[in-house]
Design an enzyme around this catalytic site. Structure first.
Site, short mmCIF file in Angstrom:
data_model
loop_
_atom_site.label_atom_id
_atom_site.label_comp_id
_atom_site.label_asym_id
_atom_site.label_seq_id
_atom_site.Cartn_x
_atom_site.Cartn_y
_atom_site.Cartn_z
N SER A 224 -6.99 3.49 10.14
CA SER A 224 -7.19 3.93 8.76
C SER A 224 -7.29 2.75 7.80
O SER A 224 -6.77 1.67 8.07
CB SER A 224 -6.04 4.84 8.35
N SER A 225 -7.90 3.01 6.69
CA SER A 225 -8.07 1.99 5.68
C SER A 225 -6.71 1.57 5.12
O SER A 225 -6.47 0.39 4.86
CB SER A 225 -8.97 2.54 4.57
N ASN A 226 -5.80 2.53 4.97
CA ASN A 226 -4.46 2.19 4.45
C ASN A 226 -3.77 1.16 5.32
O ASN A 226 -3.29 0.13 4.83
CB ASN A 226 -3.56 3.44 4.41
N THR A 227 -3.71 1.44 6.62
CA THR A 227 -3.02 0.52 7.52
C THR A 227 -3.75 -0.81 7.58
O THR A 227 -3.14 -1.88 7.55
CB THR A 227 -2.92 1.13 8.94
N GLY A 228 -5.08 -0.76 7.62
CA GLY A 228 -5.87 -2.00 7.66
C GLY A 228 -5.58 -2.87 6.45
O GLY A 228 -5.44 -4.09 6.56
N GLU A 246 -11.61 -2.65 11.51
CA GLU A 246 -12.61 -1.58 11.47
C GLU A 246 -11.91 -0.36 10.89
O GLU A 246 -10.98 0.18 11.51
CB GLU A 246 -13.11 -1.24 12.88
N CYS A 280 -15.23 7.90 11.97
CA CYS A 280 -15.26 7.16 10.71
C CYS A 280 -16.68 7.06 10.19
O CYS A 280 -16.88 6.78 9.02
CB CYS A 280 -14.63 5.80 10.88
#
Ligand SMILES: NC(=O)C1=CN([C@@H]2O[C@H](COP(=O)(O)OP(=O)(O)OC[C@H]3O[C@@H](n4cnc5c(N)ncnc54)[C@H](O)[C@@H]3O)[C@@H](O)[C@H]2O)C=CC1
Ligand SMILES: O=C(O)CCC(=O)N[C@@H](CCC(=O)O)C(=O)O
Length: 489
Positions: A224-228, A246, A280
């Protein structure tokens, strides 16, 4: 049920942390349970990978590749078994999980080509010497996988990392531990030396323990974008470590000026609802021209969507969509739809969770035309937002009005319109008259903005698996004919 679920230095061990379970979202049954890796076990795994690195990196490319090829043969032999484990853990129909195992098999050959082509050796003649470009592996890399492709996506980091000579500590999604376990068993059977690939299973605590470990040289993340973004902050000020991210997308698809309505609707459905919208690359925003043709496309899309078969992963006939990853993920999609309705969205096909204990949802379409302030969120499920437009450039501007930039597409009959779209759209994957899902492993895969950090995966994964070394080499030394000013010999 499993007990020895951690694979550290060639040993299957019980975890020393708290128990976690994997649930079949189509049946609400526990399919796997085990104890997570403790911080100490994560440390042991990283140190095992560190100890294995010198020998593995000095093993010849051919020998490393031979083990990867053996792994791909074992995948072929175990295709049906692994596809069924994947289906039970993710809810995806078996026709789809079979294709996922197929992609894992194909990854070895593609990664071999990519390694040679992108990170092979280049030799150039120069006066009195030769110039070389060669590549070396980074060392110990951590690989993080998401739940939606629990085999294929981590495999897309692990295979190129191993081919390049890195050693790996793999932290799979806590929602798909069984797929990870079976996959790593096959790697072991393929003959990987001790410590070259280690598996640490667990929830967020395990992920954190690995990402902060000082002995990792790199981290390859799909999720996910949050974790990334958290990981990116954490790696701030660490230029010595390579980070490949990614992440998600809020991907647009534009429809203008087409003649084959059914072909367009098929491309839209494949873009928005495949894997129950849990890719995604899935289309999240559909821009349809405000014309008679646009009206026909929308009417037909509604009709086809209402008839999409949603069912058990092993039902006969096979459904197009299985369950989502969990009952919770399914109910979050219902909540997201309610939120969009509150903002003024009008459901054209209502997304419904069939049973609150299960992950099944029917696909939804919501007309968001005229709603100005919809959140720029990736709702990771089968819900498509529709925007009617009068002017193509306005539609392209709205398509670009996102912090993400993973995939984008246009359905249109004329090439000039596509070229115009291509010129102005911001995304790492840009397609014409094809679904925006189903990206090829033989091409780079990644996005801009909040979708990644310019370290594209798939064919370009080779790039982040090694660093280039430039050498100027001569087998003898000689004085130059002309000396630099101020030197006397
Ligand atoms: N761009 C791409 O290639 C793809 C992106 N995705 C994205 O992945 C998401 C779905 O996957 P999820 O499994 O939910 O992602 P996630 O971000 O929740 O988890 C990914 C991995 O990170 C670990 N993790 C979570 N929090 C952590 C932390 N604070 N520190 C260290 N590790 C942590 C998890 O345990 C898991 O192993 C979607 O948003 C989707 O867009 C999914 C597939 C492909
Ligand atoms: O990684 C590869 O080999 C190619 C990229 C890929 O398989 N993309 C898939 C799904 C992954 C996702 O959820 O983004 C796709 O584009 O459908």
């Amino acid at each position: 049920m499993s007990s020895n679920v951690q694979f550290i230095n060639d040993q299957w061990l019980a975890g020393e942390g708290k128990t976690f379970k994997s649930i079949d979202p189509a049946r609400n049954e526990v399919v796997w349970s085990g104890e997570s890796a403790s911080e100490q076990q994560v440390d042991t795994a990283v140190m095992a990978a560190r100890a294995a690195f010198p020998e593995w990196s000095h093993t010849s490319f051919e020998d490393r590749l031979a083990i990867c090829k053996k792994f791909s043969e074992l995948l072929e032999q175990n295709k049906e078994r692994l596809a069924r484990v994947m289906a039970a853990e993710t809810g995806k129909p078996v026709w789809e999980t079979r294709t996922e195992v197929g992609a894992m098999i194909g990854k070895v050959g593609i990664s071999e080509r990519a390694y040679q082509e992108r990170t092979g050796t280049v030799e150039n003649e120069m006066p009195g010497a030769k110039a070389f470009i060669r590549h070396k592996p980074h060392g110990v890399v951590a690989v993080y996988g998401p739940y939606n492709f629990p085999g294929h996506l981590p495999n897309g980091h692990i295979v190129p990392a191993l081919i390049a000579g890195n050693t790996v500590v793999f932290k799979p999604s806590e929602l798909t531990p069984h797929v990870a376990q079976v996959t790593v068993e096959l790697w072991q059977e393929a003959g990987l030396p001790a410590g070259v690939l280690n598996l640490v299973q667990g929830e967020v605590e395990t992920g954190k323990a690995l990402s902060v470990h000082p002995q990792i040289d790199g981290l390859y993340f799909t999720g996910s974008s949050n974790t990334g973004h958290l990981l990116h902050k954490q790696f701030g000020g660490r230029p010595d470590k390579i980070l490949a991210l990614e992440m998600g997308g809020n991907n647009p698809l534009i429809v203008t000026n087409i003649t084959d309505v059914d072909a367009a609707v098929h491309n839209i459905v494949q873009s928005a609802f495949i894997t129950s919208g849990q890719r995604c690359t899935c289309a999240r925003k559909l821009f349809i021209e405000n014309t008679e043709m646009g009206g026909k496309v929308l009417d037909r899309l509604v009709e086809v969507t209402e008839n999409i078969l949603v069912d058990d992963y092993d039902a006969d006939p096979q459904p197009f969509m299985g369950a989502m990853i969990s009952a919770k993920a399914a109910s979050q999609m219902v909540d997201a739809q309610n939120e969009l309705v509150q903002l003024g969205g009008k459901p054209l096909v209502k997304l419904k969770q069939k049973d609150s204990n299960l992950g099944f949802v029917t696909p939804g379409i919501i007309d968001m035309s005229g709603v100005e302030h919809a959140p720029d969120e990736e709702y990771f499920g089968p819900m498509l937002k529709v925007y009617r437009f009068n002017d193509l450039d306005d539609a392209i501007a709205k398509a670009n009005d996102t912090r993400y930039g993973l995939s984008a597409g246009i359905l249109c009959d004329d090439e000039a319109t596509y070229r115009h779209f291509f010129k102005h759209i911001r995304a790492g994957i840009v397609n014409w008259n094809k679904p925006i899902t189903g990206a090829s492993s033989a091409a780079p895969f990644g996005g801009i903005g909040a979708s990644g950090n310019h370290r594209a995966s798939a064919y370009y994964a080779a790039d982040y698996c090694s660093y280039p070394v430039a050498s100027v080499e001569a087998d003898t030394q000689s004085l130059p004919e002309t000396l630099a000013p101020g030197l006397k010999f």
